[in-house]
Scaffold this active site. Structure first.
Site, PDB file in Angstrom:
ATOM      1  N   ASP A 119      51.136  16.388  79.535  1.00  0.00           N
ATOM      2  CA  ASP A 119      50.099  17.238  78.822  1.00  0.00           C
ATOM      3  C   ASP A 119      50.185  18.125  77.507  1.00  0.00           C
ATOM      4  O   ASP A 119      49.246  19.015  76.771  1.00  0.00           O
ATOM      5  CB  ASP A 119      49.376  18.549  79.819  1.00  0.00           C
ATOM      6  CG  ASP A 119      51.017  19.613  80.213  1.00  0.00           C
ATOM      7  OD1 ASP A 119      52.064  19.189  79.088  1.00  0.00           O
ATOM      8  OD2 ASP A 119      51.020  20.421  80.663  1.00  0.00           O
ATOM      9  N   GLU A 159      54.203  12.081  85.159  1.00  0.00           N
ATOM     10  CA  GLU A 159      53.589  13.288  85.710  1.00  0.00           C
ATOM     11  C   GLU A 159      51.736  14.240  85.737  1.00  0.00           C
ATOM     12  O   GLU A 159      51.243  14.597  85.763  1.00  0.00           O
ATOM     13  CB  GLU A 159      53.740  13.936  84.288  1.00  0.00           C
ATOM     14  CG  GLU A 159      54.780  15.799  85.363  1.00  0.00           C
ATOM     15  CD  GLU A 159      54.918  16.528  84.375  1.00  0.00           C
ATOM     16  OE1 GLU A 159      54.554  17.112  83.371  1.00  0.00           O
ATOM     17  OE2 GLU A 159      56.600  17.254  84.308  1.00  0.00           O
ATOM     18  N   GLU A 213      47.289  22.919  77.480  1.00  0.00           N
ATOM     19  CA  GLU A 213      47.547  21.755  78.541  1.00  0.00           C
ATOM     20  C   GLU A 213      46.548  21.374  79.304  1.00  0.00           C
ATOM     21  O   GLU A 213      46.915  20.408  79.820  1.00  0.00           O
ATOM     22  CB  GLU A 213      49.030  22.787  78.848  1.00  0.00           C
ATOM     23  CG  GLU A 213      50.026  22.396  77.358  1.00  0.00           C
ATOM     24  CD  GLU A 213      50.168  23.474  76.938  1.00  0.00           C
ATOM     25  OE1 GLU A 213      49.227  24.065  76.628  1.00  0.00           O
ATOM     26  OE2 GLU A 213      50.941  23.548  75.681  1.00  0.00           O
ATOM     27  N   HIS A 234      57.733  29.753  74.143  1.00  0.00           N
ATOM     28  CA  HIS A 234      56.981  29.163  73.754  1.00  0.00           C
ATOM     29  C   HIS A 234      55.087  28.788  73.901  1.00  0.00           C
ATOM     30  O   HIS A 234      54.702  28.244  73.271  1.00  0.00           O
ATOM     31  CB  HIS A 234      57.562  27.310  73.224  1.00  0.00           C
ATOM     32  CG  HIS A 234      57.405  26.311  74.671  1.00  0.00           C
ATOM     33  ND1 HIS A 234      56.289  26.292  74.524  1.00  0.00           N
ATOM     34  CD2 HIS A 234      58.011  25.949  75.642  1.00  0.00           C
ATOM     35  CE1 HIS A 234      55.819  25.277  75.373  1.00  0.00           C
ATOM     36  NE2 HIS A 234      56.926  25.054  75.763  1.00  0.00           N
ATOM     37  N   ARG A 291      51.451  28.721  74.033  1.00  0.00           N
ATOM     38  CA  ARG A 291      51.012  29.635  72.661  1.00  0.00           C
ATOM     39  C   ARG A 291      49.724  30.547  73.528  1.00  0.00           C
ATOM     40  O   ARG A 291      49.542  31.544  72.667  1.00  0.00           O
ATOM     41  CB  ARG A 291      49.428  28.647  72.864  1.00  0.00           C
ATOM     42  CG  ARG A 291      49.397  27.512  71.639  1.00  0.00           C
ATOM     43  CD  ARG A 291      48.961  26.360  71.662  1.00  0.00           C
ATOM     44  NE  ARG A 291      48.604  25.659  70.382  1.00  0.00           N
ATOM     45  CZ  ARG A 291      49.831  24.523  69.827  1.00  0.00           C
ATOM     46  NH1 ARG A 291      50.430  24.454  70.572  1.00  0.00           N
ATOM     47  NH2 ARG A 291      49.779  24.480  68.011  1.00  0.00           N
TER      48      ARG A 291
HETATM   49  C1  UD1 Z   1      54.050  21.555  71.911  1.00  0.00           C
HETATM   50  C2  UD1 Z   1      53.316  21.161  72.864  1.00  0.00           C
HETATM   51  C3  UD1 Z   1      53.341  22.013  74.185  1.00  0.00           C
HETATM   52  C4  UD1 Z   1      54.862  21.686  75.162  1.00  0.00           C
HETATM   53  C5  UD1 Z   1      55.537  22.336  73.760  1.00  0.00           C
HETATM   54  C6  UD1 Z   1      56.630  21.914  73.746  1.00  0.00           C
HETATM   55  C7  UD1 Z   1      50.435  20.901  72.476  1.00  0.00           C
HETATM   56  C8  UD1 Z   1      49.627  21.665  72.037  1.00  0.00           C
HETATM   57  N1  UD1 Z   1      51.827  21.542  73.034  1.00  0.00           N
HETATM   58  O1  UD1 Z   1      54.311  23.060  71.425  1.00  0.00           O
HETATM   59  O2  UD1 Z   1      52.570  21.630  75.680  1.00  0.00           O
HETATM   60  O3  UD1 Z   1      54.828  22.495  76.056  1.00  0.00           O
HETATM   61  O4  UD1 Z   1      55.125  21.387  72.472  1.00  0.00           O
HETATM   62  O5  UD1 Z   1      58.081  23.152  73.393  1.00  0.00           O
HETATM   63  O6  UD1 Z   1      51.222  19.868  72.369  1.00  0.00           O
HETATM   64  N2  UD1 Z   1      58.540  23.269  65.371  1.00  0.00           N
HETATM   65  C9  UD1 Z   1      59.222  22.390  64.536  1.00  0.00           C
HETATM   66  N3  UD1 Z   1      60.375  21.480  64.418  1.00  0.00           N
HETATM   67  C10 UD1 Z   1      60.050  20.709  66.057  1.00  0.00           C
HETATM   68  C11 UD1 Z   1      59.296  21.693  66.778  1.00  0.00           C
HETATM   69  C12 UD1 Z   1      58.617  22.352  66.597  1.00  0.00           C
HETATM   70  O7  UD1 Z   1      59.129  23.018  63.461  1.00  0.00           O
HETATM   71  O8  UD1 Z   1      60.615  19.881  65.991  1.00  0.00           O
HETATM   72  C13 UD1 Z   1      57.195  24.303  64.859  1.00  0.00           C
HETATM   73  C14 UD1 Z   1      56.922  23.624  63.115  1.00  0.00           C
HETATM   74  O9  UD1 Z   1      56.134  24.439  62.568  1.00  0.00           O
HETATM   75  C15 UD1 Z   1      55.277  22.583  64.690  1.00  0.00           C
HETATM   76  C16 UD1 Z   1      54.957  23.905  65.119  1.00  0.00           C
HETATM   77  O10 UD1 Z   1      56.917  24.398  65.633  1.00  0.00           O
HETATM   78  O11 UD1 Z   1      54.262  23.165  63.501  1.00  0.00           O
HETATM   79  C17 UD1 Z   1      54.690  24.020  66.829  1.00  0.00           C
HETATM   80  O12 UD1 Z   1      54.792  22.391  67.067  1.00  0.00           O
HETATM   81  P1  UD1 Z   1      53.784  22.139  68.084  1.00  0.00           P
HETATM   82  O13 UD1 Z   1      54.567  20.374  68.910  1.00  0.00           O
HETATM   83  O14 UD1 Z   1      52.289  22.226  67.665  1.00  0.00           O
HETATM   84  O15 UD1 Z   1      53.746  23.116  69.155  1.00  0.00           O
HETATM   85  P2  UD1 Z   1      54.298  23.972  70.465  1.00  0.00           P
HETATM   86  O16 UD1 Z   1      54.101  24.939  70.359  1.00  0.00           O
HETATM   87  O17 UD1 Z   1      55.974  23.127  70.117  1.00  0.00           O
HETATM   88  N1  UDP Z   2      65.090  22.370  76.530  1.00  0.00           N
HETATM   89  C1  UDP Z   2      65.720  21.857  75.961  1.00  0.00           C
HETATM   90  N2  UDP Z   2      66.871  22.666  74.765  1.00  0.00           N
HETATM   91  C2  UDP Z   2      66.647  23.414  74.687  1.00  0.00           C
HETATM   92  C3  UDP Z   2      64.936  24.777  75.185  1.00  0.00           C
HETATM   93  C4  UDP Z   2      64.989  23.386  76.288  1.00  0.00           C
HETATM   94  O1  UDP Z   2      67.037  20.477  76.033  1.00  0.00           O
HETATM   95  O2  UDP Z   2      66.946  24.200  73.743  1.00  0.00           O
HETATM   96  C5  UDP Z   2      65.045  21.611  77.815  1.00  0.00           C
HETATM   97  C6  UDP Z   2      64.502  21.470  78.894  1.00  0.00           C
HETATM   98  O3  UDP Z   2      66.058  21.860  79.685  1.00  0.00           O
HETATM   99  C7  UDP Z   2      63.622  20.891  79.623  1.00  0.00           C
HETATM  100  C8  UDP Z   2      62.804  20.808  77.757  1.00  0.00           C
HETATM  101  O4  UDP Z   2      63.708  20.886  77.367  1.00  0.00           O
HETATM  102  O5  UDP Z   2      63.990  19.615  80.013  1.00  0.00           O
HETATM  103  C9  UDP Z   2      61.527  21.988  77.835  1.00  0.00           C
HETATM  104  O6  UDP Z   2      60.444  21.566  77.068  1.00  0.00           O
HETATM  105  P1  UDP Z   2      59.913  23.701  76.550  1.00  0.00           P
HETATM  106  O7  UDP Z   2      60.260  24.179  77.266  1.00  0.00           O
HETATM  107  O8  UDP Z   2      59.987  22.722  74.997  1.00  0.00           O
HETATM  108  O9  UDP Z   2      58.228  22.781  77.011  1.00  0.00           O
HETATM  109  P2  UDP Z   2      57.560  22.248  78.411  1.00  0.00           P
HETATM  110  O10 UDP Z   2      58.771  21.566  79.917  1.00  0.00           O
HETATM  111  O11 UDP Z   2      56.976  23.866  78.603  1.00  0.00           O
HETATM  112  O12 UDP Z   2      56.328  21.672  78.216  1.00  0.00           O
END
Ligand code: UD1
Ligand code: UDP
Length: 391
Positions: free
Chosen positions: A101, A123, A137, A226, A228
């Site tokens: 998603d 999924e 999502e 995390h 939104r």
């Molecule tokens: C995204 C996904 C969410 C998922 C989550 C898992 C969307 C809209 N959101 O949300 O569905 O559950 O990932 O974690 O697809 N950033 C870094 N380094 C990284 C990752 C993130 O610096 O490796 C920071 C950056 O500033 C980036 C911000 O996090 O701009 C947001 O990342 P983004 O992927 O847009 O949203 P998530 O909240 O991570």
């Molecule tokens: N996870 C990880 N390191 C961390 C936190 C989470 O490897 O510090 C793993 C966790 O075991 C799970 C996945 O990341 O498999 C979940 O990711 P996240 O919570 O970012 O996204 P979501 O599942 O809500 O989309």
């Protein structure tokens, strides 16, 4: 490449997608006679994605490298869509496989649809039916579901959700969730290797939290967040609850590997201050690579999270999970009694975590090692379904 070999392009971009798609990529690559498997990462996440690629030894064939700090949904959608156009024109795959998603998944599926390339959705079929929760999502997965031609549903509930939307049952395969395949790989790796466990513990110690504290009799609450829809007041409330819990339970450690999203980190600084947040019984640490995180889950007493993936993994490890959301698209673990929705209200979080810390029978009632999300064999089922479909 034989006439029967099909080119499959697997696309993902964030940490959870990578964890859930990695075992599928590894499994696909065991069948070169059937599949030419190419991997495109969008780089929606950067370091959190790269951590997973390294753990599973996957080197992407294409990397759109789209992440920028503070990106919004328009940035991610447009950059994935345009990047995918070029990759699709180069590879001309028979099928594009996306997961779940995220905005990466939705935009990659749309890009494939624009080139009339069939989309396979892993999924598939999770639903809250509230398009604002989780946001965006729920809409991402509904759109991806409409674009997909074959749906790999993790549970029979997900299958029924798809059928209720008119999806032809013959296009749905119930597979279990690939996260259990990934978890099994990692748990087996850790369990069979004392030296690896020692290395992970050394690493965690350097990161700021020493798992030996659990062996010494202290209990640990593992926290992640995390979503939104929790940004702003929701996260402030979560942080205030953690501060109160840490003060009320000095004999318990609270370990929070912080997501890199600035919207997650800002309220932590606001409530706990900008200095070295580690100390006492509160441990704010960097996001952990998957092996270290699984190690943390395995020694945790309670997991407090808004994560989707963790709701699926922690029950398999016999850990009670309190979910800081009002809705879930994963009702199976709630029904099994190991996951409970607590929302983001400060008092409610404090009350529910305290109940599990103070009341052993309440904890024992939730600490069932049930695994409603699969038997760790989702990937072979997906591969069989994919091959039958593409042929
Ligand atoms: C995204 C996904 C969410 C998922 C989550 C898992 C969307 C809209 N959101 O949300 O569905 O559950 O990932 O974690 O697809 N950033 C870094 N380094 C990284 C990752 C993130 O610096 O490796 C920071 C950056 O500033 C980036 C911000 O996090 O701009 C947001 O990342 P983004 O992927 O847009 O949203 P998530 O909240 O991570
Ligand atoms: N996870 C990880 N390191 C961390 C936190 C989470 O490897 O510090 C793993 C966790 O075991 C799970 C996945 O990341 O498999 C979940 O990711 P996240 O919570 O970012 O996204 P979501 O599942 O809500 O989309």
């Amino acid at each position: 490449m034989t006439g029967e070999t099909k080119t499959v392009l697997v696309v993902f971009g964030t940490r959870p997608e990578a964890i859930k798609m990695a075992p599928l990529v590894l499994e696909l690559r065991k069948h070169p006679e059937k599949f030419r498997t190419l991997v495109c990462v969008t780089g929606q996440h950067r370091s959190m994605l790269d951590q997973v690629l390294e753990v599973f030894g996957i080197v992407p064939d294409f990397d759109l490298d789209i992440m920028k700090q503070g990106q919004d949904l328009y940035d991610v959608t447009s950059r994935v869509l345009l990047g995918m156009r070029d990759v699709l024109d180069k590879v001309k795959p028979q099928c594009v496989v996306v997961h779940g998603d995220t905005t990466t998944s939705m935009a990659a599926a749309l890009a494939a649809f624009y080139r009339q390339i069939p989309v396979a959705h892993v999924e598939a079929g999770l639903r809250t039916r509230d398009i604002l929760s989780p946001w965006p999502e729920e809409m991402n997965r509904q759109i991806t579901g409409r674009l997909a031609r074959i749906h790999f549903a993790p549970t029979s509930t997900a299958r029924l959700n798809l059928m209720a939307e008119g999806v032809d049952p013959s296009a749905i395969v119930v597979t279990g969730n690939t996260v259990i395949d990934a978890l099994r790989i990692v748990v087996d790796k850790i369990a069979g290797d004392g030296a690896l466990t020692a290395r992970l513990d050394d690493h965690l110690r350097l990161e700021g939290y020493d798992p030996a504290r659990v062996e010494a009799g202290r209990r640990m609450v593992l926290i992640t967040g995390h979503r939104r829809e929790n940004f702003g007041e929701g996260f402030l409330s979560i942080c205030r609850a953690i501060a109160r819990l840490a003060a009320m339970h000095p004999d318990v450690d609270f370990v929070y590997p912080m997501h890199l999203n600035p919207n997650v980190r800002r309220p932590i600084v606001e409530v706990f201050g900008a200095g070295d947040a580690c100390g006492g019984n509160l441990f704010f640490i960097e996001p952990q690579e998957y092996l270290s995180f699984v190690r943390l889950m395995s020694v945790a007493h309670v997991v407090l999270t808004d994560s989707g993936g963790i709701q699926e993994e922690a029950p398999g490890l016999g850990k009670p999970v309190l979910v800081m959301r009002d809705t879930t698209e994963r009702p199976e673990a709630v029904d099994a009694g190991t996951v409970k929705l607590v929302g983001t209200d400060e008092c409610k979080i404090v009350e529910e975590v305290s109940r599990l810390l103070d009341n052993d029978s309440a904890h024992a009632a939730m600490a069932n090692a049930v695994n409603p999300y699969g038997d760790g064999r989702a990937c072979p089922r997906i591969i069989e379904g994919l091959y039958n479909y593409i042929r």
